[in-house]
Design a protein around this motif. Sequence first.
Motif, PDB file in Angstrom:
ATOM      1  N   ASN A 159       0.819  -1.211   0.000  1.00  0.00           N
ATOM      2  CA  ASN A 159       0.000   0.000   0.000  1.00  0.00           C
ATOM      3  C   ASN A 159       0.853   1.262   0.000  1.00  0.00           C
ATOM      4  O   ASN A 159       0.508   2.269  -0.617  1.00  0.00           O
ATOM      5  CB  ASN A 159      -0.929   0.010   1.220  1.00  0.00           C
ATOM      6  CG  ASN A 159      -2.301  -0.544   0.901  1.00  0.00           C
ATOM      7  OD1 ASN A 159      -2.767  -0.453  -0.234  1.00  0.00           O
ATOM      8  ND2 ASN A 159      -2.938  -1.123   1.885  1.00  0.00           N
ATOM      9  N   GLU A 160       1.962   1.203   0.707  1.00  0.00           N
ATOM     10  CA  GLU A 160       2.812   2.386   0.847  1.00  0.00           C
ATOM     11  C   GLU A 160       3.682   2.650  -0.380  1.00  0.00           C
ATOM     12  O   GLU A 160       4.015   3.805  -0.662  1.00  0.00           O
ATOM     13  CB  GLU A 160       3.697   2.230   2.092  1.00  0.00           C
ATOM     14  CG  GLU A 160       2.914   2.241   3.403  1.00  0.00           C
ATOM     15  CD  GLU A 160       3.770   1.830   4.588  1.00  0.00           C
ATOM     16  OE1 GLU A 160       4.971   1.561   4.360  1.00  0.00           O
ATOM     17  OE2 GLU A 160       3.249   1.758   5.709  1.00  0.00           O
ATOM     18  N   LYS A 163       1.272   2.136  -6.263  1.00  0.00           N
ATOM     19  CA  LYS A 163       0.058   2.936  -6.444  1.00  0.00           C
ATOM     20  C   LYS A 163      -0.932   2.319  -7.423  1.00  0.00           C
ATOM     21  O   LYS A 163      -2.140   2.431  -7.241  1.00  0.00           O
ATOM     22  CB  LYS A 163       0.438   4.353  -6.923  1.00  0.00           C
ATOM     23  CG  LYS A 163       1.377   5.094  -5.978  1.00  0.00           C
ATOM     24  CD  LYS A 163       0.813   5.168  -4.564  1.00  0.00           C
ATOM     25  CE  LYS A 163       1.768   5.872  -3.612  1.00  0.00           C
ATOM     26  NZ  LYS A 163       1.266   5.835  -2.204  1.00  0.00           N
ATOM     27  N   ASP A 164      -0.433   1.676  -8.473  1.00  0.00           N
ATOM     28  CA  ASP A 164      -1.316   1.111  -9.491  1.00  0.00           C
ATOM     29  C   ASP A 164      -2.076  -0.099  -8.924  1.00  0.00           C
ATOM     30  O   ASP A 164      -1.449  -1.031  -8.397  1.00  0.00           O
ATOM     31  CB  ASP A 164      -0.503   0.679 -10.707  1.00  0.00           C
ATOM     32  CG  ASP A 164      -1.388   0.151 -11.821  1.00  0.00           C
ATOM     33  OD1 ASP A 164      -1.876   0.968 -12.622  1.00  0.00           O
ATOM     34  OD2 ASP A 164      -1.586  -1.083 -11.877  1.00  0.00           O
ATOM     35  N   LYS A 210      -0.507  -3.618  -7.618  1.00  0.00           N
ATOM     36  CA  LYS A 210      -0.670  -4.020  -6.211  1.00  0.00           C
ATOM     37  C   LYS A 210      -1.088  -5.479  -6.123  1.00  0.00           C
ATOM     38  O   LYS A 210      -0.530  -6.264  -5.337  1.00  0.00           O
ATOM     39  CB  LYS A 210      -1.736  -3.153  -5.542  1.00  0.00           C
ATOM     40  CG  LYS A 210      -1.279  -1.831  -5.014  1.00  0.00           C
ATOM     41  CD  LYS A 210      -2.418  -1.172  -4.250  1.00  0.00           C
ATOM     42  CE  LYS A 210      -1.989   0.140  -3.635  1.00  0.00           C
ATOM     43  NZ  LYS A 210      -3.080   0.750  -2.838  1.00  0.00           N
ATOM     44  N   ASP A 241      -9.903  -0.877  -2.574  1.00  0.00           N
ATOM     45  CA  ASP A 241      -8.966   0.152  -2.115  1.00  0.00           C
ATOM     46  C   ASP A 241      -7.923  -0.398  -1.150  1.00  0.00           C
ATOM     47  O   ASP A 241      -6.800   0.110  -1.081  1.00  0.00           O
ATOM     48  CB  ASP A 241      -9.731   1.290  -1.435  1.00  0.00           C
ATOM     49  CG  ASP A 241     -10.559   2.092  -2.417  1.00  0.00           C
ATOM     50  OD1 ASP A 241     -10.201   2.110  -3.618  1.00  0.00           O
ATOM     51  OD2 ASP A 241     -11.574   2.697  -1.996  1.00  0.00           O
TER      52      ASP A 241
END
Length: 262
Positions: free
Chosen positions: A123-124, A127-128, A132, A174
């Motif tokens: 997550n950190e 971004k895509d 992920k 998310d």
Amino acid sequence: MKDVKVYAQNLRSYNMGLDQGRWITLGIEEQELQKILTEQLHLTENHPDMAIFDYEADFEIGEFEDIYELNQAVAQLKQLPEQDYEKVMDYCEARDITSPLEISNVCQQVDEVPYERFPDWINENVKDPEEKLGYALFENNSLAPVIKAAGMEDYFDYKAYGRDEAINSYDIGDHGFVNKRISVDVEKYSYEEIKEMMKDQENDLDQGQTFSTFQNYEEQNVWEPEQENWSETSTYEQENYTMSGNESVIEEDIDLEITMGD
């Protein structure tokens, strides 16, 4: 989660040119909601029609949603730990679930939701969404140790891997991903059944808090004898004896003197 608010309007009054709408923060007791609807929106059994003209929430709310079911769903969402709340939201979005009663059913079966959370480092740093998913699935793939051992990890196309898996096997949220092949029964419980289950859960919580309070009281009120005026001196004498089988036994004579301080 942030407060869920709706702007509810009395439709009969609105059609007569009167604005009797009110902002209502949901997740409250059913009796309190009923009081607001009757005393502030002036809804009655003969004229119960209302509509939701606006809302503030993390999920979609329909104009003619049942406000009691909506209130119940919000009450359950507010009770969830943060990660369970994110799990429910990701699952509902992936399955296009917006009905309050269906959301309530997901909340009641949150442990059965086919969901895996992205590790924090993904997550950190990634971004895509598809990338992920690729990273998350790669870590659980049986070929990962082989690829890493060969020093080929940097050549692996995580985005392409994640894209293919998103098409075939997983929905990306998310905070994690949902297995496409497994679903929760969103029609398992009725409004009244969930209402009773929430009462039982609340009673169990109250009993747990009562027991915890009683246990803390007991721990804090354990009587311990005062020992500050006591002193002890001990002397030991040992003798060795030989028994049959040449086993050696030590017998201890303990003289214990206890004197009371002044």
